[in-house]
Design an enzyme around this catalytic site. Structure first.
Site, PDB file in Angstrom:
ATOM      1  N   ALA A   1     -37.618 120.891 -18.254  1.00 17.48           N
ATOM      2  CA  ALA A   1     -37.694 120.076 -17.236  1.00 17.48           C
ATOM      3  C   ALA A   1     -36.718 119.076 -16.965  1.00 17.48           C
ATOM      4  O   ALA A   1     -36.228 118.737 -16.001  1.00 17.48           O
ATOM      5  CB  ALA A   1     -39.206 119.750 -17.361  1.00 17.48           C
TER       6      ALA A   1
ATOM      7  N   GLN B   1     -44.349 125.332 -17.208  1.00 15.59           N
ATOM      8  CA  GLN B   1     -45.478 125.084 -18.273  1.00 15.59           C
ATOM      9  C   GLN B   1     -46.724 124.731 -17.597  1.00 15.59           C
ATOM     10  O   GLN B   1     -47.824 125.287 -17.837  1.00 15.59           O
ATOM     11  CB  GLN B   1     -44.949 124.379 -19.334  1.00 15.59           C
ATOM     12  CG  GLN B   1     -43.884 124.923 -20.234  1.00 15.59           C
ATOM     13  CD  GLN B   1     -43.426 124.035 -21.408  1.00 15.59           C
ATOM     14  OE1 GLN B   1     -44.243 123.477 -22.056  1.00 15.59           O
ATOM     15  NE2 GLN B   1     -42.285 123.794 -21.444  1.00 15.59           N
TER      16      GLN B   1
ATOM     17  N   CYS C   1     -49.111 117.237 -21.924  1.00 22.76           N
ATOM     18  CA  CYS C   1     -50.487 117.228 -20.916  1.00 22.76           C
ATOM     19  C   CYS C   1     -51.669 117.260 -21.665  1.00 22.76           C
ATOM     20  O   CYS C   1     -52.558 118.149 -21.993  1.00 22.76           O
ATOM     21  CB  CYS C   1     -50.274 118.640 -20.291  1.00 22.76           C
ATOM     22  SG  CYS C   1     -51.543 118.781 -18.890  1.00 22.76           S
TER      23      CYS C   1
ATOM     24  N   CYS D   1     -52.020 114.158 -14.729  1.00 24.57           N
ATOM     25  CA  CYS D   1     -52.426 115.148 -15.329  1.00 24.57           C
ATOM     26  C   CYS D   1     -53.289 115.769 -14.349  1.00 24.57           C
ATOM     27  O   CYS D   1     -54.519 115.170 -14.311  1.00 24.57           O
ATOM     28  CB  CYS D   1     -53.185 114.821 -16.776  1.00 24.57           C
ATOM     29  SG  CYS D   1     -53.784 116.178 -17.641  1.00 24.57           S
TER      30      CYS D   1
HETATM   31  C1  LIG Z   1     -50.348 124.387 -20.940  1.00 22.85           C
HETATM   32  C2  LIG Z   1     -49.525 123.343 -20.635  1.00 22.85           C
HETATM   33  C3  LIG Z   1     -49.861 122.667 -19.336  1.00 22.85           C
HETATM   34  C4  LIG Z   1     -49.273 121.600 -18.974  1.00 22.85           C
HETATM   35  N1  LIG Z   1     -49.605 121.192 -17.673  1.00 22.85           N
HETATM   36  C5  LIG Z   1     -49.013 120.127 -17.298  1.00 22.85           C
HETATM   37  C6  LIG Z   1     -49.531 119.446 -15.958  1.00 22.85           C
HETATM   38  O1  LIG Z   1     -50.421 119.919 -15.264  1.00 22.85           O
HETATM   39  N2  LIG Z   1     -48.730 118.706 -15.312  1.00 22.85           N
HETATM   40  C7  LIG Z   1     -47.437 118.079 -15.972  1.00 22.85           C
HETATM   41  O2  LIG Z   1     -46.835 117.429 -15.449  1.00 22.85           O
HETATM   42  N3  LIG Z   1     -47.151 118.650 -17.070  1.00 22.85           N
HETATM   43  C8  LIG Z   1     -47.605 119.775 -17.740  1.00 22.85           C
HETATM   44  N4  LIG Z   1     -47.383 120.306 -18.908  1.00 22.85           N
HETATM   45  C9  LIG Z   1     -46.360 119.548 -19.447  1.00 22.85           C
HETATM   46  C10 LIG Z   1     -45.073 119.824 -19.234  1.00 22.85           C
HETATM   47  O3  LIG Z   1     -44.533 121.098 -18.999  1.00 22.85           O
HETATM   48  C11 LIG Z   1     -43.819 119.124 -20.229  1.00 22.85           C
HETATM   49  O4  LIG Z   1     -44.266 117.796 -20.414  1.00 22.85           O
HETATM   50  C12 LIG Z   1     -42.471 119.224 -19.621  1.00 22.85           C
HETATM   51  O5  LIG Z   1     -42.135 120.571 -19.776  1.00 22.85           O
HETATM   52  C13 LIG Z   1     -41.480 118.452 -20.607  1.00 22.85           C
HETATM   53  O6  LIG Z   1     -40.125 118.689 -20.209  1.00 22.85           O
HETATM   54  P1  LIG Z   1     -39.248 118.783 -21.301  1.00 22.85           P
HETATM   55  O7  LIG Z   1     -37.747 118.742 -20.790  1.00 22.85           O
HETATM   56  O8  LIG Z   1     -39.320 117.207 -22.156  1.00 22.85           O
HETATM   57  O9  LIG Z   1     -39.429 119.875 -22.352  1.00 22.85           O
HETATM   58  P2  LIG Z   1     -39.371 121.397 -22.056  1.00 22.85           P
HETATM   59  O10 LIG Z   1     -39.528 121.586 -20.518  1.00 22.85           O
HETATM   60  O11 LIG Z   1     -40.232 122.152 -22.913  1.00 22.85           O
HETATM   61  O12 LIG Z   1     -37.820 121.698 -22.552  1.00 22.85           O
HETATM   62  C14 LIG Z   1     -37.279 121.600 -23.254  1.00 22.85           C
HETATM   63  C15 LIG Z   1     -36.097 122.606 -23.596  1.00 22.85           C
HETATM   64  O13 LIG Z   1     -35.288 122.209 -24.683  1.00 22.85           O
HETATM   65  C16 LIG Z   1     -34.784 123.198 -25.333  1.00 22.85           C
HETATM   66  N5  LIG Z   1     -34.340 123.036 -26.774  1.00 22.85           N
HETATM   67  C17 LIG Z   1     -35.346 122.906 -27.713  1.00 22.85           C
HETATM   68  N6  LIG Z   1     -34.581 122.528 -28.919  1.00 22.85           N
HETATM   69  C18 LIG Z   1     -33.454 122.569 -28.735  1.00 22.85           C
HETATM   70  C19 LIG Z   1     -32.263 122.246 -29.288  1.00 22.85           C
HETATM   71  N7  LIG Z   1     -32.296 121.985 -30.424  1.00 22.85           N
HETATM   72  N8  LIG Z   1     -31.144 122.320 -28.675  1.00 22.85           N
HETATM   73  C20 LIG Z   1     -31.134 122.665 -27.435  1.00 22.85           C
HETATM   74  N9  LIG Z   1     -32.057 122.778 -26.555  1.00 22.85           N
HETATM   75  C21 LIG Z   1     -33.161 122.717 -27.075  1.00 22.85           C
HETATM   76  C22 LIG Z   1     -35.925 124.145 -25.210  1.00 22.85           C
HETATM   77  O14 LIG Z   1     -35.615 125.638 -25.282  1.00 22.85           O
HETATM   78  C23 LIG Z   1     -36.275 123.993 -23.734  1.00 22.85           C
HETATM   79  O15 LIG Z   1     -35.751 124.785 -22.709  1.00 22.85           O
HETATM   80  C24 LIG Z   1     -47.878 121.283 -19.598  1.00 22.85           C
HETATM   81  C25 LIG Z   1     -47.563 121.891 -20.507  1.00 22.85           C
HETATM   82  C26 LIG Z   1     -48.301 122.922 -21.132  1.00 22.85           C
HETATM   83  C27 LIG Z   1     -47.737 123.831 -22.363  1.00 22.85           C
END
Ligand SMILES: Cc1cc2nc3c(=O)[nH]c(=O)nc-3n(C[C@H](O)[C@H](O)[C@H](O)COP(=O)(O)OP(=O)(O)OC[C@H]3O[C@@H](n4cnc5c(N)ncnc54)[C@H](O)[C@@H]3O)c2cc1C
Length: 414
Positions: free
Chosen positions: A19, A49, A167, A346
């Site tokens: 994201a 997610q 979340c 949330c």
């Molecule tokens: C069950 C559940 C319910 C949720 N409900 C909500 C909700 O209702 N509302 C809401 O706003 N949020 C919700 N969330 C939370 C939301 O999905 C996350 O906060 C959001 O996806 C965070 O974005 P991010 O980019 O930090 O991480 P992510 O979207 O998890 O992406 C991280 C990316 O980094 C990559 N990566 C990891 N390590 C490395 C590395 N070493 N090198 C290169 N790439 C790497 C991974 O492959 C992944 O693609 C929920 C999550 C879950 C699991």
């Protein structure tokens, strides 16, 4: 575009195509389209997610939450389809798992967080069987729904690990949607539902607790605070908890027919074991500008960040434009113009058809997107459900990941 090279320099390297990574790439491109931007991301698939709660509640199919990474990777970036292995902030380099070293002018770190399934003894080998499930995995969320549908009596445990988690409401969202279904099927009175929470309250922001407590009462849920899941014996269907109180701590065992587990969560190793981490392992960022506390050419966003906001995609929606504004200003040697106020959201799915749309910023300050005559901020509403089930997936795929910053215009710093 896939590339395999041993050394390469980009204006901007983004770690993570989740994201945060995709949203910030789009926001950067929108502001300046001549930049050489790279995304480092090993995964073939990208997941929405927030939809997994609704998969576990029988509203979405799992497939509705998955798209191929290729289909989302913008044409203007170079995609290095491998993991970032090591960060070298002093030499402005990142080492990748395929042996490539990337040099950068600016770095954005957004690798999400790590689900620590192994921290609970016996859990991993029983996930997906013996009634043990979790909405925190794409492949397991459908099992939650199949367990809910087949259960007619018995004991159901829903666990919540110590904070921080992504979340924070998701452990109880799974419970409410399950209870709603059992109520509808007329079997809820035969099911003994427990919410076993490592923390001491239903939700960290007190304004939302009364509405949640009404549902706890309606569904007859027994709340057990200060209960941290430490071990699971799948075949015997027993869960062991550490219960803490003023008198100390002891272990207690509970039987179950269904166990919905949310695992403990920590910063990814890449960040945790780098010089960029704070004392808890999370990315050490300025909470307002999202610039690294010690390296002015590094920014971060999303779940890996050590800022005190709720770890949500909703937070990412507001963070990405702030990072884009501030990173470009830092690149030009100008003062950082934009501030992030800690917004996260949330949507608490208390029943199928109603949601408490909890929106708040740093220190739990309420930050509702809508005036109260449109949506009551702390009460369950049908509009909240409509937003969760229909609007937010659309906003995620079509607006947030594409740089259309709807309701996310950055605030000027004060
Ligand atoms: C069950 C559940 C319910 C949720 N409900 C909500 C909700 O209702 N509302 C809401 O706003 N949020 C919700 N969330 C939370 C939301 O999905 C996350 O906060 C959001 O996806 C965070 O974005 P991010 O980019 O930090 O991480 P992510 O979207 O998890 O992406 C991280 C990316 O980094 C990559 N990566 C990891 N390590 C490395 C590395 N070493 N090198 C290169 N790439 C790497 C991974 O492959 C992944 O693609 C929920 C999550 C879950 C699991």
């Amino acid at each position: 575009m896939n590339e395999a090279v041993s050394e390469r320099h980009h204006d901007i390297v983004i770690i993570g195509g989740g994201a945060g990574g995709l949203a910030v790439a789009a926001s950067l491109y929108k502001r300046r389209s001549d930049l050489d931007i790279a995304i480092v991301e090993p995964a073939r698939d990208h997941y929405y997610q927030p939809g997994w709660t609704l998969v576990g509640g029988g509203v979405f199919t799992a497939e509705q939450t998955r798209r191929s990474m290729q289909s989302l990777m913008p044409a203007f970036v170079t995609w290095h389809q491998t993991a970032a292995e090591q960060l070298h902030p002093e030499s402005r380099q990142v080492t990748l798992a395929n042996g490539t070293t990337l040099g950068y002018t600016m770095l954005v770190i957004a690798p999400g967080l790590e689900l620590d399934w192994q921290a609970i003894d016996g859990l991993e080998e029983t996930l997906g069987k013996n009634g043990v499930t979790s909405n925190y995995r794409f492949d397991l969320a459908p099992y939650t729904w199949s367990l809910v549908q087949s259960m007619r009596s018995g004991k159901a445990l829903f666990t919540q690990p110590p904070m921080p988690i992504k979340c924070a409401g998701a452990p109880q969202k799974a419970m409410y949607l399950s209870c709603y279904e059992w109520e509808k099927q007329g079997v809820l009175e035969h099911i003994d539902v427990h919410f076993c929470n490592a923390g001491g309250v239903m939700f960290g922001v007190p304004e939302f607790v009364p509405a949640l407590n009404e549902y706890v009462q309606r569904y007859g849920v027994r709340t057990q605070f200060q209960h941290t899941l430490i071990a699971v014996d799948g075949p015997a269907q027993k869960a062991r908890f550490r219960q803490t109180s003023d008198e100390g701590s002891k272990e207690v065992e509970m039987d179950f027919d269904m166990l919905h587990v949310v695992p403990p969560q920590r910063a990814p190793r890449l960040v945790r074991e780098s010089s960029l981490a704070n004392e808890s392992g999370w990315l050490d960022l300025n909470a307002e500008t999202l610039q690294h506390a010690r390296f002015s050419d590094i920014f971060g966003l999303g779940d890996a960040s050590g800022t005190g906001n709720a770890k949500t995609a909703a937070a990412v929606r507001k963070q990405a434009p702030v990072v884009a504004d501030n990173l470009l200003a830092a690149m030009d040697g100008k003062p950082l113009p934009s501030g992030y106020l800690g917004y996260g959201a949330c949507p608490l799915t208390v029943e199928r058809g109603r949601v408490v749309l909890a929106e708040f910023g740093y220190a739990g300050k309420l930050q509702p997107s809508f005036p109260s005559w449109i949506n009551q901020a702390t009460r369950p509403t049908k509009l909240g459900w409509h937003i969760k089930a229909q609007q937010l997936p659309f906003i995620y795929w079509n607006l947030m990941l594409k740089g259309h910053e709807w309701l996310a215009k950055p605030k000027a710093r004060v």
